[in-house]
Design a protein around this motif. Structure first.
Motif, short mmCIF file in Angstrom:
data_model
loop_
_atom_site.label_atom_id
_atom_site.label_comp_id
_atom_site.label_asym_id
_atom_site.label_seq_id
_atom_site.Cartn_x
_atom_site.Cartn_y
_atom_site.Cartn_z
N ALA A 1 32.98 121.99 -19.08
CA ALA A 1 33.65 121.62 -20.34
C ALA A 1 34.99 121.02 -19.98
CB ALA A 1 33.81 122.85 -21.22
N LEU A 2 35.26 119.88 -20.58
CA LEU A 2 36.49 119.15 -20.30
C LEU A 2 37.37 119.21 -21.54
CD1 LEU A 2 37.46 117.54 -17.85
CD2 LEU A 2 36.50 115.48 -18.90
N LYS A 3 38.59 119.70 -21.34
CA LYS A 3 39.48 119.88 -22.49
C LYS A 3 40.56 118.81 -22.51
CE LYS A 3 42.49 123.42 -22.70
NZ LYS A 3 43.00 124.77 -22.96
N PHE A 4 40.75 118.18 -23.64
CA PHE A 4 41.80 117.18 -23.84
C PHE A 4 42.85 117.76 -24.77
CE2 PHE A 4 40.11 113.09 -22.27
CZ PHE A 4 38.83 113.50 -21.94
N ARG A 5 44.11 117.62 -24.39
CA ARG A 5 45.17 118.00 -25.34
C ARG A 5 46.04 116.77 -25.60
NH1 ARG A 5 47.76 123.27 -22.85
NH2 ARG A 5 46.79 122.50 -20.94
N PHE A 6 46.33 116.55 -26.87
CA PHE A 6 47.08 115.35 -27.25
C PHE A 6 48.40 115.73 -27.90
CE2 PHE A 6 42.55 114.72 -27.95
CZ PHE A 6 42.29 113.67 -27.09
N ASP A 7 49.35 114.82 -27.83
CA ASP A 7 50.52 114.95 -28.69
C ASP A 7 50.84 113.55 -29.21
OD1 ASP A 7 52.17 113.53 -26.88
OD2 ASP A 7 52.46 115.34 -25.72
N ARG B 1 45.73 108.02 -36.00
CA ARG B 1 44.89 106.88 -36.39
C ARG B 1 44.06 106.43 -35.19
NH1 ARG B 1 46.39 104.10 -41.16
NH2 ARG B 1 45.51 102.20 -40.31
N ARG B 2 44.73 106.36 -34.06
CA ARG B 2 44.03 105.89 -32.88
C ARG B 2 42.92 106.88 -32.50
NH1 ARG B 2 44.65 103.51 -27.09
NH2 ARG B 2 42.92 104.73 -26.30
N LEU B 3 43.25 108.19 -32.53
CA LEU B 3 42.24 109.19 -32.18
C LEU B 3 41.11 109.21 -33.21
CD1 LEU B 3 44.38 112.16 -30.86
CD2 LEU B 3 42.71 110.84 -29.59
N GLY B 4 41.48 109.01 -34.47
CA GLY B 4 40.47 108.96 -35.53
C GLY B 4 39.45 107.88 -35.26
N LYS B 5 39.96 106.74 -34.82
CA LYS B 5 39.05 105.63 -34.52
C LYS B 5 38.18 105.95 -33.31
CE LYS B 5 42.33 102.53 -36.43
NZ LYS B 5 42.26 101.22 -37.05
N GLU B 6 38.78 106.58 -32.31
CA GLU B 6 37.98 106.94 -31.13
C GLU B 6 36.87 107.90 -31.53
OE1 GLU B 6 39.76 107.90 -27.36
OE2 GLU B 6 41.64 106.91 -27.91
N LEU B 7 37.24 108.85 -32.40
CA LEU B 7 36.26 109.85 -32.82
C LEU B 7 35.14 109.18 -33.61
CD1 LEU B 7 35.74 112.85 -32.67
CD2 LEU B 7 36.87 113.11 -34.86
N ARG B 8 35.54 108.25 -34.44
CA ARG B 8 34.51 107.58 -35.25
C ARG B 8 33.55 106.82 -34.33
NH1 ARG B 8 35.16 103.57 -40.29
NH2 ARG B 8 32.95 103.47 -40.79
N ASP C 1 38.15 119.42 -34.00
CA ASP C 1 38.49 119.78 -35.38
C ASP C 1 39.87 119.29 -35.77
OD1 ASP C 1 36.13 121.14 -35.36
OD2 ASP C 1 37.06 123.04 -34.72
N ASP C 2 40.69 119.00 -34.78
CA ASP C 2 42.04 118.56 -35.10
C ASP C 2 42.46 117.52 -34.08
OD1 ASP C 2 42.75 119.89 -32.75
OD2 ASP C 2 43.07 121.77 -33.82
N PHE C 3 43.71 117.11 -34.15
CA PHE C 3 44.17 116.09 -33.21
C PHE C 3 44.99 116.71 -32.09
CE2 PHE C 3 43.32 113.58 -37.04
CZ PHE C 3 42.37 112.74 -36.49
N ASP C 4 44.83 118.01 -31.88
CA ASP C 4 45.53 118.67 -30.77
C ASP C 4 44.61 118.81 -29.57
OD1 ASP C 4 47.83 119.01 -32.25
OD2 ASP C 4 47.13 120.91 -33.09
N THR C 5 43.41 119.30 -29.82
CA THR C 5 42.53 119.65 -28.71
C THR C 5 41.10 119.20 -28.99
OG1 THR C 5 43.86 121.65 -28.46
CG2 THR C 5 41.79 121.57 -27.24
N TRP C 6 40.55 118.49 -28.03
CA TRP C 6 39.13 118.13 -28.11
C TRP C 6 38.45 118.67 -26.86
CZ3 TRP C 6 38.70 112.21 -29.63
CH2 TRP C 6 39.30 112.04 -30.90
N ILE C 7 37.19 119.08 -27.02
CA ILE C 7 36.45 119.56 -25.85
C ILE C 7 35.11 118.83 -25.72
CG2 ILE C 7 35.36 121.59 -24.78
CD1 ILE C 7 37.55 123.27 -26.04
N PHE C 8 34.84 118.36 -24.54
CA PHE C 8 33.58 117.67 -24.25
C PHE C 8 32.78 118.48 -23.25
CE2 PHE C 8 35.97 114.20 -25.91
CZ PHE C 8 35.04 113.33 -26.45
N GLN C 9 31.45 118.43 -23.42
CA GLN C 9 30.60 118.95 -22.37
C GLN C 9 30.28 117.79 -21.44
OE1 GLN C 9 27.01 121.46 -23.22
NE2 GLN C 9 26.03 119.62 -22.42
#
Lengths: 410, 153
Positions: B54-60, B7-14, B31-39
């Motif tokens: 490219a900066l990669k974020f991994r969440f759990d 929910r929190r990540l969804g809001k950040e994405l929005r 595409d999912d809540f595991d890995t996001w990539i930013f340029q």
């Protein structure tokens, strides 16, 4: 991607955020009543010593990791938390009004964007008084509006009522003025006078739920000996004291199981799991108490949540993206997988006792380098002495974090 | 009802999708809540002018109570920036990704911090002990215990 899919979640109407509004001023208003940790509308808001406000559960979860305010890093502890009833009231009022304001704001936005349609409405008038359009809707709305009709019910409340907004969630189907309706002293819901005893005895269950005699009996006694039976309470929502923290290190496993049993929680699992479960239970339980009584969840719901938390916790372990919490479990796995190697190391180390620690840890450091995702090195060197996992698997969020592989950076 | 971290990540994405992200940042993949990539690129005058990373974020599901695992992508196309706090395997030594993480921080605020870390760099050099670290580093940078003793860069 199943439930992990972003679009599924974003399309879910259940999730609300400030961007439901296109106007910056309303986004800011909506953000102002949201917790900076979970970004939901505050649930049981509490203030820390520094004055920053968070949901009780968010604050408690964070403080168990680090005793400092996450916004300003000023020292903060769980026992300093104070409930923030004014904020809670604001959130409840905003929740009730929000859908209506979203609708108004959307209509207004559409009107602003719409190309000029002079045959419907003169441009000049629209520019001059956009508010007047909203006013018209306002007048139509109150019948359905959630906040207005409740006021009459609220007023004749008894002076003993702890906080004024207590009726905000009471059954709206009740007739607005009925002098036989009184505030329940325990949960502050409005209850018919003839039903109040039954209501109280039921542990403040609201009609239409029916009450079994045994529950009645139990809760009647617990009212009298509330101090005595508090911890053994079943599904009560009355005023309770928060649960104290426990020093698990001084307790035997059996005693921890007893603590869990007192709250009708599962007593299965390893010591680390038992402790984690009990700690989480205290957090959930105490956070629930920071809600206004009318907003509290029942103990059974908390148990469901605890169970869900435990399932999630297991999921982390499986995915191997674990941190300290899950490493405890990883550790036993790692121990099992590398049993043979440990045995060799132990055998090698045994003749020269003085160097046991050194040789073992360096041996394991090599394993690390081989790329197996292993738990902290520090913890391991005394593992092989016996097969038990005694202290190593204790999950204590207050404990200093284990160092894994220290890298010095200038 | 989705898990709290989603929910929190969804809001950040929005927020990222509704309001354009800050200058120099672009969402490449979420595409999912595991890995996001930013340029990420550093705008204005800096040693990294014209470079893109490219900066990669991994969440759990412990997010946001514990930091996401953040690193630069290093593959056939992308390289990590040469910076005294960035190892050649993409791992970043920044205190907010470790002990100074706060649950009030967000993905965007991490990106901005990294961006300003690059912007303020005065000399492009590798971290001390880069080779040793890269050889032995765990896959997940969060498993490394960094020591933060230089806040000038």
């Amino acid at each position: 991607m199943g439930k992990n899919n972003v679009q599924d979640l974003l399309n879910n109407a259940d999730i609300q955020d400030p961007f439901d509004f296109s106007q910056k001023i309303l986004q800011d208003l909506d953000s102002a009543v949201r917790c900076k940790i979970c970004s939901e509308l505050y649930a049981a808001p509490v203030v820390l010593a520094c004055g920053h406000c968070f949901c009780s559960l968010c604050a408690r979860s964070q403080l168990s990791e680090k005793e400092a305010c996450p916004a300003c890093w000023k020292p903060a502890t769980e026992d300093q938390l104070r409930i923030n009833p004014a904020m809670e009231e604001a959130v409840i009022a905003w929740k009730a009004a929000r859908a209506f304001v979203v609708r108004l704001a959307t209509d207004d936005h559409i009107r602003q964007m719409r190309p000029q349609t002079p045959e419907l409405r003169p441009t000049k008038k629209r520019r001059m008084s956009p508010a007047s359009d909203s006013d018209i809707e306002m007048l139509e709305q109150p019948a359905a509006g959630p906040s207005t009709p409740r006021k009459p019910t609220k007023r004749p409340s008894s002076p003993a009522q702890p906080r004024p907004k207590s009726t905000a969630r009471s059954r709206s189907s009740e007739p607005p003025v009925d002098d036989k309706l009184i505030d329940c002293p325990a949960c502050a819901h409005r209850v018919h006078m003839d039903k109040i005893n039954q209501h109280l005895d039921s542990g403040c269950k609201l009609p239409p739920s029916t009450v079994t005699t045994s529950a009645k009996q139990k809760d009647a006694w617990s009212k009298i000996f509330s101090g005595e039976t508090r911890k053994k309470g079943k599904d009560r929502t009355g005023d309770d004291a928060p649960l104290p923290k426990v020093s698990y290190a001084v307790l035997k496993e059996k005693q921890i199981r007893e603590l869990l049993a007192e709250h009708d929680l599962p007593t299965t699992g390893e010591r680390s799991l038992l402790i984690a479960r009990h700690q989480r239970w205290i957090t959930l339980y105490n956070a629930n108490l920071d809600h206004h009584p009318s907003q509290r969840r029942r103990t059974a719901e908390l148990r469901t949540e605890l169970r869900k938390w435990e399932d999630d916790r297991k999921a982390i372990t499986k995915r191997g993206t674990a941190k300290e919490v899950a490493q405890a479990v990883n550790l036993t796995q790692h121990q099992r997988d590398n049993k043979a190697e440990f045995a060799v190391l132990v055998a090698r180390a045994r003749p020269k006792k003085a160097t046991v620690a050194v040789s073992t840890s360096s041996g394991l450091a090599e394993l690390d380098a081989d790329g197996c995702s292993s738990p902290p090195v520090d913890k391991e060197h005394d593992l092989d002495a016996s097969d038990t996992q005694v202290d190593m698997t204790i999950v204590d969020p207050d404990a200093p974090r284990p160092k894994e592989s220290a890298i010095l950076v200038e | 009802m989705a898990a709290v971290y989603m929910r929190r990540l969804g809001k950040e994405l929005r927020e990222i999708e509704t309001e354009a992200p800050p200058a120099g940042l672009r969402l490449l993949k979420a595409d999912d809540f595991d890995t996001w990539i930013f340029q990420i690129e550093v705008l204005g005058d800096s040693l990294y002018r014209g470079e893109r990373f490219a900066l990669k974020f991994r969440f759990d599901n412990t997010y946001p109570f514990s930091a996401p695992a953040v690193q630069f992508v290093v593959d056939s196309q992308m390289r990590a920036p040469v910076h005294p706090h960035v190892y050649t395997n993409g791992h970043i030594c920044a205190s907010i990704l470790g002990e100074d993480w706060s649950p009030t921080l967000s993905v965007i605020s991490v990106c901005i911090t990294i961006q300003s870390m690059l912007a303020s760099c005065k000399k492009k050099e590798l971290p001390e002990g880069n080779d040793t670290y890269v050889r032995t580093a765990p896959d997940n940078p969060k498993k490394t215990h960094f020591v933060y003793d230089d806040d000038t860069v």
